[in-house]
Scaffold this motif. Structure first.
Motif, PDB file in Angstrom:
ATOM      1  N   ASP A 158       0.837  -1.206   0.000  1.00  0.00           N
ATOM      2  CA  ASP A 158       0.000   0.000   0.000  1.00  0.00           C
ATOM      3  C   ASP A 158       0.867   1.250   0.000  1.00  0.00           C
ATOM      4  O   ASP A 158       0.591   2.213  -0.726  1.00  0.00           O
ATOM      5  N   GLN A 159       1.917   1.246   0.821  1.00  0.00           N
ATOM      6  CA  GLN A 159       2.816   2.397   0.882  1.00  0.00           C
ATOM      7  C   GLN A 159       3.504   2.615  -0.459  1.00  0.00           C
ATOM      8  O   GLN A 159       3.630   3.755  -0.923  1.00  0.00           O
ATOM      9  N   ALA A 160       3.942   1.545  -1.081  1.00  0.00           N
ATOM     10  CA  ALA A 160       4.602   1.658  -2.384  1.00  0.00           C
ATOM     11  C   ALA A 160       3.622   2.182  -3.437  1.00  0.00           C
ATOM     12  O   ALA A 160       3.976   3.028  -4.260  1.00  0.00           O
ATOM     13  N   SER A 161       2.396   1.703  -3.391  1.00  0.00           N
ATOM     14  CA  SER A 161       1.376   2.155  -4.337  1.00  0.00           C
ATOM     15  C   SER A 161       1.077   3.633  -4.138  1.00  0.00           C
ATOM     16  O   SER A 161       0.962   4.388  -5.115  1.00  0.00           O
ATOM     17  N   ALA A 221       1.649   9.263  -5.942  1.00  0.00           N
ATOM     18  CA  ALA A 221       2.094  10.634  -5.675  1.00  0.00           C
ATOM     19  C   ALA A 221       3.135  11.073  -6.701  1.00  0.00           C
ATOM     20  O   ALA A 221       3.103  12.208  -7.184  1.00  0.00           O
ATOM     21  N   ALA A 222       4.041  10.187  -7.058  1.00  0.00           N
ATOM     22  CA  ALA A 222       5.060  10.507  -8.054  1.00  0.00           C
ATOM     23  C   ALA A 222       4.411  10.764  -9.418  1.00  0.00           C
ATOM     24  O   ALA A 222       4.788  11.695 -10.130  1.00  0.00           O
ATOM     25  N   LYS A 223       3.432   9.942  -9.763  1.00  0.00           N
ATOM     26  CA  LYS A 223       2.729  10.105 -11.039  1.00  0.00           C
ATOM     27  C   LYS A 223       2.047  11.468 -11.096  1.00  0.00           C
ATOM     28  O   LYS A 223       2.155  12.192 -12.100  1.00  0.00           O
ATOM     29  N   GLU A 224       1.359  11.827 -10.010  1.00  0.00           N
ATOM     30  CA  GLU A 224       0.659  13.110  -9.982  1.00  0.00           C
ATOM     31  C   GLU A 224       1.636  14.271 -10.048  1.00  0.00           C
ATOM     32  O   GLU A 224       1.387  15.277 -10.721  1.00  0.00           O
ATOM     33  N   ALA A 257       4.139  18.644 -13.215  1.00  0.00           N
ATOM     34  CA  ALA A 257       5.348  19.235 -13.795  1.00  0.00           C
ATOM     35  C   ALA A 257       5.221  19.309 -15.314  1.00  0.00           C
ATOM     36  O   ALA A 257       5.604  20.322 -15.922  1.00  0.00           O
ATOM     37  N   GLY A 258       4.678  18.278 -15.926  1.00  0.00           N
ATOM     38  CA  GLY A 258       4.480  18.273 -17.374  1.00  0.00           C
ATOM     39  C   GLY A 258       3.532  19.372 -17.818  1.00  0.00           C
ATOM     40  O   GLY A 258       3.773  20.051 -18.819  1.00  0.00           O
ATOM     41  N   GLN A 259       2.459  19.564 -17.056  1.00  0.00           N
ATOM     42  CA  GLN A 259       1.505  20.617 -17.398  1.00  0.00           C
ATOM     43  C   GLN A 259       2.147  21.998 -17.272  1.00  0.00           C
ATOM     44  O   GLN A 259       1.907  22.887 -18.101  1.00  0.00           O
ATOM     45  N   GLN A 260       2.968  22.173 -16.238  1.00  0.00           N
ATOM     46  CA  GLN A 260       3.644  23.456 -16.060  1.00  0.00           C
ATOM     47  C   GLN A 260       4.615  23.714 -17.210  1.00  0.00           C
ATOM     48  O   GLN A 260       4.698  24.843 -17.722  1.00  0.00           O
ATOM     49  N   MET A 261       5.349  22.692 -17.630  1.00  0.00           N
ATOM     50  CA  MET A 261       6.289  22.845 -18.739  1.00  0.00           C
ATOM     51  C   MET A 261       5.541  23.167 -20.028  1.00  0.00           C
ATOM     52  O   MET A 261       5.984  24.006 -20.821  1.00  0.00           O
TER      53      MET A 261
END
Length: 71
Positions: free
Chosen positions: A32-35, A40-43, A48-52
């Motif tokens: 669960d912690q890994a998921s 969180a990393a995906k979001e 970051a992609g949207q900002q770029m």
């Protein structure tokens, strides 16, 4: 009636079952912690992609205005 060997065997079996259950629960918690960390990393990467993308669009608009192509 159980003799002492059967009682000790049953007790050992119960303890082994409890240990296995606790290990499984701990494994589930770690998964669960890994998921959650992966989500969180995906979001974060999406943000970051949207900002770029927005910065690139803003830069393109600035170039168009500077060169008079925006008219």
């Amino acid at each position: 009636m159980m003799n002492s060997n059967q009682s000790a065997t049953n007790q050992a079996s119960n303890q082994a079952g409890q240990a296995a259950g606790q290990a499984e629960e701990k494994g589930n918690q770690l998964m669960d912690q890994a998921s959650n960390a992966a989500q969180a990393a995906k979001e974060s990467m999406q943000q970051a992609g949207q900002q770029m993308q927005q910065k690139a669009q803003d830069a393109a608009e600035a170039v168009k205005e500077a060169t008079g192509m925006n008219k």
